[in-house]
Design a protein around this motif. Structure first.
Motif, mmCIF file in Angstrom:
data_model
loop_
_atom_site.group_PDB
_atom_site.id
_atom_site.type_symbol
_atom_site.label_atom_id
_atom_site.label_comp_id
_atom_site.label_asym_id
_atom_site.label_seq_id
_atom_site.Cartn_x
_atom_site.Cartn_y
_atom_site.Cartn_z
ATOM 1 N N ILE A 279 42.915 59.806 47.481
ATOM 2 C CA ILE A 279 42.653 58.649 46.619
ATOM 3 C C ILE A 279 43.850 58.393 45.708
ATOM 4 O O ILE A 279 44.306 57.255 45.549
ATOM 5 N N ALA A 280 44.356 59.446 45.104
ATOM 6 C CA ALA A 280 45.504 59.301 44.205
ATOM 7 C C ALA A 280 46.727 58.787 44.956
ATOM 8 O O ALA A 280 47.479 57.938 44.443
ATOM 9 N N HIS A 281 46.939 59.279 46.162
ATOM 10 C CA HIS A 281 48.075 58.837 46.985
ATOM 11 C C HIS A 281 47.940 57.353 47.315
ATOM 12 O O HIS A 281 48.915 56.579 47.212
ATOM 13 N N ALA A 282 46.732 56.940 47.694
ATOM 14 C CA ALA A 282 46.509 55.534 48.024
ATOM 15 C C ALA A 282 46.730 54.646 46.808
ATOM 16 O O ALA A 282 47.413 53.612 46.886
ATOM 17 N N ARG A 283 46.172 55.037 45.683
ATOM 18 C CA ARG A 283 46.324 54.242 44.460
ATOM 19 C C ARG A 283 47.801 54.127 44.065
ATOM 20 O O ARG A 283 48.268 53.049 43.688
ATOM 21 N N ALA A 284 48.535 55.217 44.173
ATOM 22 C CA ALA A 284 49.947 55.226 43.777
ATOM 23 C C ALA A 284 50.799 54.320 44.652
ATOM 24 O O ALA A 284 51.882 53.894 44.237
ATOM 25 N N HIS A 285 50.309 54.017 45.866
ATOM 26 C CA HIS A 285 51.099 53.200 46.781
ATOM 27 C C HIS A 285 50.472 51.831 47.025
ATOM 28 O O HIS A 285 50.703 51.201 48.058
ATOM 29 N N GLY A 286 49.689 51.367 46.052
ATOM 30 C CA GLY A 286 49.267 49.983 46.068
ATOM 31 C C GLY A 286 47.915 49.677 46.661
ATOM 32 O O GLY A 286 47.569 48.502 46.837
ATOM 33 N N ALA A 287 47.131 50.694 46.968
ATOM 34 C CA ALA A 287 45.797 50.421 47.511
ATOM 35 C C ALA A 287 44.916 49.767 46.449
ATOM 36 O O ALA A 287 44.996 50.090 45.266
ATOM 37 N N ARG A 288 44.091 48.867 46.888
ATOM 38 C CA ARG A 288 43.077 48.244 46.034
ATOM 39 C C ARG A 288 41.707 48.856 46.289
ATOM 40 O O ARG A 288 40.928 49.092 45.379
ATOM 41 N N VAL A 289 41.432 49.110 47.572
ATOM 42 C CA VAL A 289 40.174 49.705 48.004
ATOM 43 C C VAL A 289 40.496 50.819 48.996
ATOM 44 O O VAL A 289 41.447 50.690 49.785
ATOM 45 N N VAL A 290 39.729 51.890 48.953
ATOM 46 C CA VAL A 290 39.834 52.957 49.945
ATOM 47 C C VAL A 290 38.492 53.060 50.660
ATOM 48 O O VAL A 290 37.441 53.116 50.007
ATOM 49 N N GLU A 291 38.535 53.057 51.985
ATOM 50 C CA GLU A 291 37.328 53.236 52.788
ATOM 51 C C GLU A 291 37.330 54.603 53.453
ATOM 52 O O GLU A 291 38.371 55.235 53.615
ATOM 53 N N THR B 57 36.699 51.207 45.011
ATOM 54 C CA THR B 57 37.739 50.357 44.436
ATOM 55 C C THR B 57 38.615 51.208 43.536
ATOM 56 O O THR B 57 38.120 51.899 42.647
ATOM 57 N N VAL B 58 39.926 51.175 43.780
ATOM 58 C CA VAL B 58 40.846 52.033 43.032
ATOM 59 C C VAL B 58 41.835 51.240 42.188
ATOM 60 O O VAL B 58 42.639 51.825 41.462
ATOM 61 N N ALA B 59 41.805 49.912 42.284
ATOM 62 C CA ALA B 59 42.714 49.080 41.493
ATOM 63 C C ALA B 59 42.006 47.789 41.148
ATOM 64 O O ALA B 59 41.031 47.392 41.786
ATOM 65 N N ASP B 60 42.526 47.108 40.140
ATOM 66 C CA ASP B 60 41.967 45.856 39.667
ATOM 67 C C ASP B 60 41.983 44.818 40.774
ATOM 68 O O ASP B 60 43.031 44.533 41.360
ATOM 69 N N THR B 61 40.820 44.240 41.058
ATOM 70 C CA THR B 61 40.763 43.250 42.128
ATOM 71 C C THR B 61 41.528 41.984 41.781
ATOM 72 O O THR B 61 41.814 41.173 42.659
ATOM 73 N N ASP B 62 41.885 41.791 40.510
ATOM 74 C CA ASP B 62 42.662 40.616 40.134
ATOM 75 C C ASP B 62 44.063 40.627 40.723
ATOM 76 O O ASP B 62 44.761 39.630 40.701
ATOM 77 N N ARG B 63 44.492 41.794 41.234
ATOM 78 C CA ARG B 63 45.815 41.872 41.865
ATOM 79 C C ARG B 63 45.865 41.126 43.185
ATOM 80 O O ARG B 63 46.924 40.837 43.699
ATOM 81 N N ARG B 64 44.703 40.811 43.775
ATOM 82 C CA ARG B 64 44.713 40.123 45.051
ATOM 83 C C ARG B 64 45.340 38.746 44.911
ATOM 84 O O ARG B 64 45.141 38.049 43.922
ATOM 85 N N PRO B 65 46.115 38.311 45.915
ATOM 86 C CA PRO B 65 46.730 36.980 45.846
ATOM 87 C C PRO B 65 45.673 35.897 45.691
ATOM 88 O O PRO B 65 44.618 35.946 46.308
ATOM 89 N N GLN B 66 45.969 34.921 44.850
ATOM 90 C CA GLN B 66 45.043 33.822 44.640
ATOM 91 C C GLN B 66 45.472 32.624 45.494
ATOM 92 O O GLN B 66 46.668 32.403 45.709
ATOM 93 N N PRO B 67 44.505 31.861 46.022
ATOM 94 C CA PRO B 67 44.886 30.708 46.827
ATOM 95 C C PRO B 67 45.641 29.678 46.002
ATOM 96 O O PRO B 67 45.412 29.517 44.795
#
Length: 201
Positions: A132-144, A189-199
């Motif tokens: 989880i920490a590795h994913a978050r550190a490299h830009g993950a928003r969600v981990v499944e 969810t490991v990061a703020d969903t607001d980081r997702r690109p907006q249309p």
């Protein structure tokens, strides 16, 4: 006892192979998720060895290796879902995931390997937290994850390479689907969903 979990890089290739020395590990080398289902049966041992070396030379490590008191103890694969092609070809995941399959900020924890002499002491949990920490550190928003539930159907230790539902739930994952009573799709969810690109407007 001390546990250290480090990125699986080219310099740790031999340790990665040793971590996968039991169960299906030696025959798979954690390549099951890396090709389409129709391709896996045609891979030779040499193909898988080459693919693992290529994996470990990537700019971002595709997995982590665990050491207990300096001895190789385990492995976990974690990376963006699009980089693990079998995920997008697995009907249960495609049918139930809540995330677009092409999103590179959705990562997946897909394979654990714990050497027999290190089992039963919580190493899978430590590997998951490190993943989880590795994913978050490299830009993950969600981990499944796609774990099994041995409380519903008993499984041998060698069959639990997907992880177990209880371990994922203890790490904060939510069960989002049960394709079968003894298996689950889980997400965190490991990061703020607001980081997702907006249309564009």
């Amino acid at each position: 006892m001390s546990v250290e979990i480090l990125p699986a890089t080219s310099e740790r290739h031999d340790d990665a192979v040793r971590a996968m020395a039991h169960g299906d590990g030696p025959g798979c080398l954690c390549q099951w998720w890396m090709v389409r289902p129709s391709e896996f049966a045609g891979l030779t041992a040499e193909d898988k060895a080459r693919m693992l070396r290529d994996d470990l030379s990537a700019p971002v490590a595709p997995a982590l290796v665990a050491y207990r008191d300096g001895a190789v103890a385990g492995w976990v694969r974690v990376g963006p879902r699009p980089a693990q092609p079998r995920i997008g070809r697995t009907r249960a995941i495609v049918a139930h995931t809540g995330e677009p399959l092409e999103d590179t900020d959705v990562w997946a924890v897909t394979c654990f390997a714990v050497r027999r002499e290190h089992r039963g002491r919580g190493l899978m949990r430590e590997l998951l937290h490190a993943a989880i920490a590795h994913a978050r550190a490299h830009g993950a928003r969600v981990v499944e994850g796609y774990p099994l539930d041995p409380t519903v159907k008993r499984r041998g230790a060698e069959d639990l390479y997907h992880g177990t539902v209880g371990v994922f739930e203890d790490a904060g994952f939510e069960v989002i689907a049960r394709p079968r009573p003894d298996s689950a799709i889980v997400a965190l969810t490991v990061a703020d969903t607001d980081r997702r690109p907006q249309p564009a407007t």
